[in-house]
Motif scaffolding. Structure first.
Motif, PDB file in Angstrom:
ATOM      1  N   VAL A 285       0.835  -1.208   0.000  1.00  0.00           N
ATOM      2  CA  VAL A 285       0.000   0.000   0.000  1.00  0.00           C
ATOM      3  C   VAL A 285       0.871   1.260   0.000  1.00  0.00           C
ATOM      4  O   VAL A 285       0.467   2.310  -0.517  1.00  0.00           O
ATOM      5  CB  VAL A 285      -0.951  -0.004   1.223  1.00  0.00           C
ATOM      6  CG1 VAL A 285      -0.169   0.127   2.518  1.00  0.00           C
ATOM      7  CG2 VAL A 285      -1.957   1.136   1.114  1.00  0.00           C
ATOM      8  N   PHE A 286       2.071   1.175   0.555  1.00  0.00           N
ATOM      9  CA  PHE A 286       2.949   2.344   0.604  1.00  0.00           C
ATOM     10  C   PHE A 286       3.436   2.758  -0.776  1.00  0.00           C
ATOM     11  O   PHE A 286       4.020   3.832  -0.941  1.00  0.00           O
ATOM     12  CB  PHE A 286       4.146   2.064   1.518  1.00  0.00           C
ATOM     13  CG  PHE A 286       3.779   1.988   2.981  1.00  0.00           C
ATOM     14  CD1 PHE A 286       3.513   3.136   3.700  1.00  0.00           C
ATOM     15  CD2 PHE A 286       3.686   0.767   3.624  1.00  0.00           C
ATOM     16  CE1 PHE A 286       3.172   3.074   5.046  1.00  0.00           C
ATOM     17  CE2 PHE A 286       3.345   0.693   4.962  1.00  0.00           C
ATOM     18  CZ  PHE A 286       3.079   1.846   5.681  1.00  0.00           C
ATOM     19  N   PHE A 287       3.207   1.901  -1.771  1.00  0.00           N
ATOM     20  CA  PHE A 287       3.640   2.202  -3.132  1.00  0.00           C
ATOM     21  C   PHE A 287       2.450   2.531  -4.047  1.00  0.00           C
ATOM     22  O   PHE A 287       2.619   2.727  -5.233  1.00  0.00           O
ATOM     23  CB  PHE A 287       4.435   1.021  -3.709  1.00  0.00           C
ATOM     24  CG  PHE A 287       5.665   0.703  -2.910  1.00  0.00           C
ATOM     25  CD1 PHE A 287       6.856   1.351  -3.172  1.00  0.00           C
ATOM     26  CD2 PHE A 287       5.621  -0.221  -1.883  1.00  0.00           C
ATOM     27  CE1 PHE A 287       7.990   1.082  -2.430  1.00  0.00           C
ATOM     28  CE2 PHE A 287       6.753  -0.503  -1.129  1.00  0.00           C
ATOM     29  CZ  PHE A 287       7.938   0.142  -1.400  1.00  0.00           C
ATOM     30  N   GLN A 288       1.263   2.596  -3.466  1.00  0.00           N
ATOM     31  CA  GLN A 288       0.078   2.949  -4.239  1.00  0.00           C
ATOM     32  C   GLN A 288      -0.115   4.466  -4.253  1.00  0.00           C
ATOM     33  O   GLN A 288       0.316   5.165  -3.338  1.00  0.00           O
ATOM     34  CB  GLN A 288      -1.174   2.298  -3.640  1.00  0.00           C
ATOM     35  CG  GLN A 288      -1.199   0.780  -3.712  1.00  0.00           C
ATOM     36  CD  GLN A 288      -2.496   0.233  -3.135  1.00  0.00           C
ATOM     37  OE1 GLN A 288      -3.581   0.777  -3.366  1.00  0.00           O
ATOM     38  NE2 GLN A 288      -2.390  -0.836  -2.382  1.00  0.00           N
ATOM     39  N   ASP A 289      -0.802   4.931  -5.275  1.00  0.00           N
ATOM     40  CA  ASP A 289      -1.167   6.345  -5.345  1.00  0.00           C
ATOM     41  C   ASP A 289      -2.527   6.505  -4.669  1.00  0.00           C
ATOM     42  O   ASP A 289      -3.583   6.354  -5.292  1.00  0.00           O
ATOM     43  CB  ASP A 289      -1.234   6.807  -6.814  1.00  0.00           C
ATOM     44  CG  ASP A 289      -1.582   8.279  -6.939  1.00  0.00           C
ATOM     45  OD1 ASP A 289      -1.694   8.961  -5.893  1.00  0.00           O
ATOM     46  OD2 ASP A 289      -1.771   8.746  -8.081  1.00  0.00           O
ATOM     47  N   LEU A 290      -2.502   6.801  -3.369  1.00  0.00           N
ATOM     48  CA  LEU A 290      -3.735   6.879  -2.588  1.00  0.00           C
ATOM     49  C   LEU A 290      -4.528   8.146  -2.872  1.00  0.00           C
ATOM     50  O   LEU A 290      -5.674   8.268  -2.439  1.00  0.00           O
ATOM     51  CB  LEU A 290      -3.415   6.795  -1.092  1.00  0.00           C
ATOM     52  CG  LEU A 290      -2.732   5.500  -0.637  1.00  0.00           C
ATOM     53  CD1 LEU A 290      -2.551   5.514   0.882  1.00  0.00           C
ATOM     54  CD2 LEU A 290      -3.530   4.278  -1.057  1.00  0.00           C
ATOM     55  N   SER A 291      -3.932   9.073  -3.604  1.00  0.00           N
ATOM     56  CA  SER A 291      -4.657  10.305  -3.932  1.00  0.00           C
ATOM     57  C   SER A 291      -5.868  10.011  -4.810  1.00  0.00           C
ATOM     58  O   SER A 291      -6.794  10.823  -4.886  1.00  0.00           O
ATOM     59  CB  SER A 291      -3.726  11.297  -4.639  1.00  0.00           C
ATOM     60  OG  SER A 291      -3.318  10.792  -5.905  1.00  0.00           O
ATOM     61  N   LYS A 292      -5.867   8.843  -5.452  1.00  0.00           N
ATOM     62  CA  LYS A 292      -6.981   8.476  -6.332  1.00  0.00           C
ATOM     63  C   LYS A 292      -8.112   7.773  -5.576  1.00  0.00           C
ATOM     64  O   LYS A 292      -9.166   7.503  -6.151  1.00  0.00           O
ATOM     65  CB  LYS A 292      -6.465   7.582  -7.459  1.00  0.00           C
ATOM     66  CG  LYS A 292      -5.449   8.268  -8.377  1.00  0.00           C
ATOM     67  CD  LYS A 292      -4.954   7.341  -9.471  1.00  0.00           C
ATOM     68  CE  LYS A 292      -3.939   8.049 -10.366  1.00  0.00           C
ATOM     69  NZ  LYS A 292      -3.401   7.148 -11.422  1.00  0.00           N
ATOM     70  N   PHE A 293      -7.881   7.450  -4.302  1.00  0.00           N
ATOM     71  CA  PHE A 293      -8.920   6.802  -3.504  1.00  0.00           C
ATOM     72  C   PHE A 293     -10.020   7.813  -3.180  1.00  0.00           C
ATOM     73  O   PHE A 293      -9.730   8.942  -2.769  1.00  0.00           O
ATOM     74  CB  PHE A 293      -8.345   6.272  -2.190  1.00  0.00           C
ATOM     75  CG  PHE A 293      -7.704   4.917  -2.299  1.00  0.00           C
ATOM     76  CD1 PHE A 293      -6.904   4.577  -3.383  1.00  0.00           C
ATOM     77  CD2 PHE A 293      -7.897   3.966  -1.311  1.00  0.00           C
ATOM     78  CE1 PHE A 293      -6.306   3.334  -3.482  1.00  0.00           C
ATOM     79  CE2 PHE A 293      -7.307   2.718  -1.400  1.00  0.00           C
ATOM     80  CZ  PHE A 293      -6.506   2.400  -2.487  1.00  0.00           C
TER      81      PHE A 293
END
Length: 365
Positions: A285-293
């Motif tokens: 999860v630390f490598f995901q782009d969470l801004s799109k959540f």
């Protein structure tokens, strides 16, 4: 019998004609888009028919190197490398490889050009001994000491892997190279029969080393890295066992359990491997782009995900609050509806939920 004679029509109409007039990078791209899938299917079909016949394999690889060498360099080099008869193949194919492939920047160059001393009458074993002695900075006797009960190489390897993924900047190319070479080592020394005890020791030591790292300081998404390695291995002509390090979906662990008639150490290894892979997937999860959540999904994940992965979601929530972008009434309403579902309730962390309500209390009123 030869690959060329068996595939005359394909080579003329499916390979030569489509690529005619194309050169350099344009030819490579054309091949990858329009020809490679069918070509590799035919490679594999032919290989399966001759996999145990050394003389036929030599002729087969000579044909592929001559016609497909510049288009399939990595595929051909590593197919030969992972073949169970790699020593014989490399010895007989040295001239063909040097003629049709560019080995200047290839990690396997020393092996294919026999620039290393053999070990146990094997250049492949000699290459692996030299490679890991240099990479892991092994002492002169550590290579010989590794066996079912002593683990000097395993110890140094797990330390090296953990140091590499937490180094800034990480050398992902070197990481993949080491894992591929260890996979070859594993197939030579620990798969005939499959050594589930050694696999368990390796994955246990790696898990324990990995747990010591702050997940936020890991600089390599190992789930993605291992997936890429396994995809590459699955496309080769031989079918090597994956090493316990990268066995993401436990394919080789399950094969080992079947070979060992589900012996207890095989099952313990399988369970330990599942534990390690689950941790890797959490940390990805630390490598995901969470801004799109969207806000509801972000808050649900923050309330239901275990530490340390939860920190990533909480960090994204904090970032949005600092930017003055809180959730709106509609998003809060969707969130409160979803946390009422049984599957969410079972894993809900009520302390995190209380903090989210406290931070956005106006919307919950």
């Amino acid at each position: 019998m030869s690959f060329t004679r068996n595939n005359e029509n394909f080579l003329k109409f499916g390979f030569d004609i489509p690529l005619r007039g194309h050169t350099g990078a344009d030819r490579v791209l054309k091949y990858q888009k329009e020809v490679r899938t069918e070509a590799r299917r035919r490679f594999r079909e032919y290989y399966e028919a001759i996999r145990n016949d050394l003389s036929e394999k030599l002729l087969f690889y000579q044909e592929l190197l001559s016609r497909f060498g510049t288009l399939e360099q990595q595929f051909l080099l590593y197919s030969i490398y992972f073949d169970t008869q790699s020593d014989n193949l490399i010895s007989y194919l040295k001239t063909d490889v040097s003629e049709h492939l560019d080995l200047i920047n290839e990690p396997l160059r020393r092996l294919f050009e026999h620039q290393i001393a053999p070990h146990d009458n094997s250049y492949t074993k000699g290459y692996l001994k030299q490679y890991f002695t240099e990479t892991l900075d092994l002492s002169s006797g550590q290579w010989e000491e590794e066996d079912d009960t002593r683990n000097p190489i395993t110890n140094e390897l797990t330390k090296w892997l953990v140091d590499t993924i937490s180094h800034e900047p990480p050398n992902e190319q070197k990481l993949e190279e080491v894992i591929l070479n260890y996979t070859k080592l594993w197939n030579i020394y620990f798969t005939h029969p499959y050594n589930s005890t050694k696999a368990l020791i390796l994955i246990y030591k790696l898990t324990e080393q990995y747990k010591k790292i702050d997940a936020q300081k890991i600089n390599v998404d190992l789930t993605s890295c291992f997936s890429n390695i396994n995809r590459f291995l699955s496309e080769l002509l031989p079918a090597p066992f994956y090493s316990p390090i990268s066995d993401l979906e436990n394919r080789s662990a399950l094969r080992a359990a079947e070979l060992n008639n589900l012996q207890s150490n095989s099952l313990v290894h399988l369970n330990k491997n599942i534990e390690f892979q689950n941790r890797l997937k959490q940390d990805s999860v630390f490598f995901q782009d969470l801004s799109k959540f969207i806000w509801p999904k972000l808050m649900i994940e923050a309330c239901t995900t275990q530490l340390p992965a939860r920190k990533a979601y909480l960090s994204e929530i904090e970032k949005r609050r600092n930017l003055g972008k809180p959730p709106n009434f509609s998003e809060i309403n969707q969130f409160t509806t979803e946390i009422g579902h049984n599957n969410v309730q079972q894993s809900l962390d009520h302390k995190v939920l209380e903090n989210i309500i406290s931070d956005n209390y106006l919307f919950f009123v």
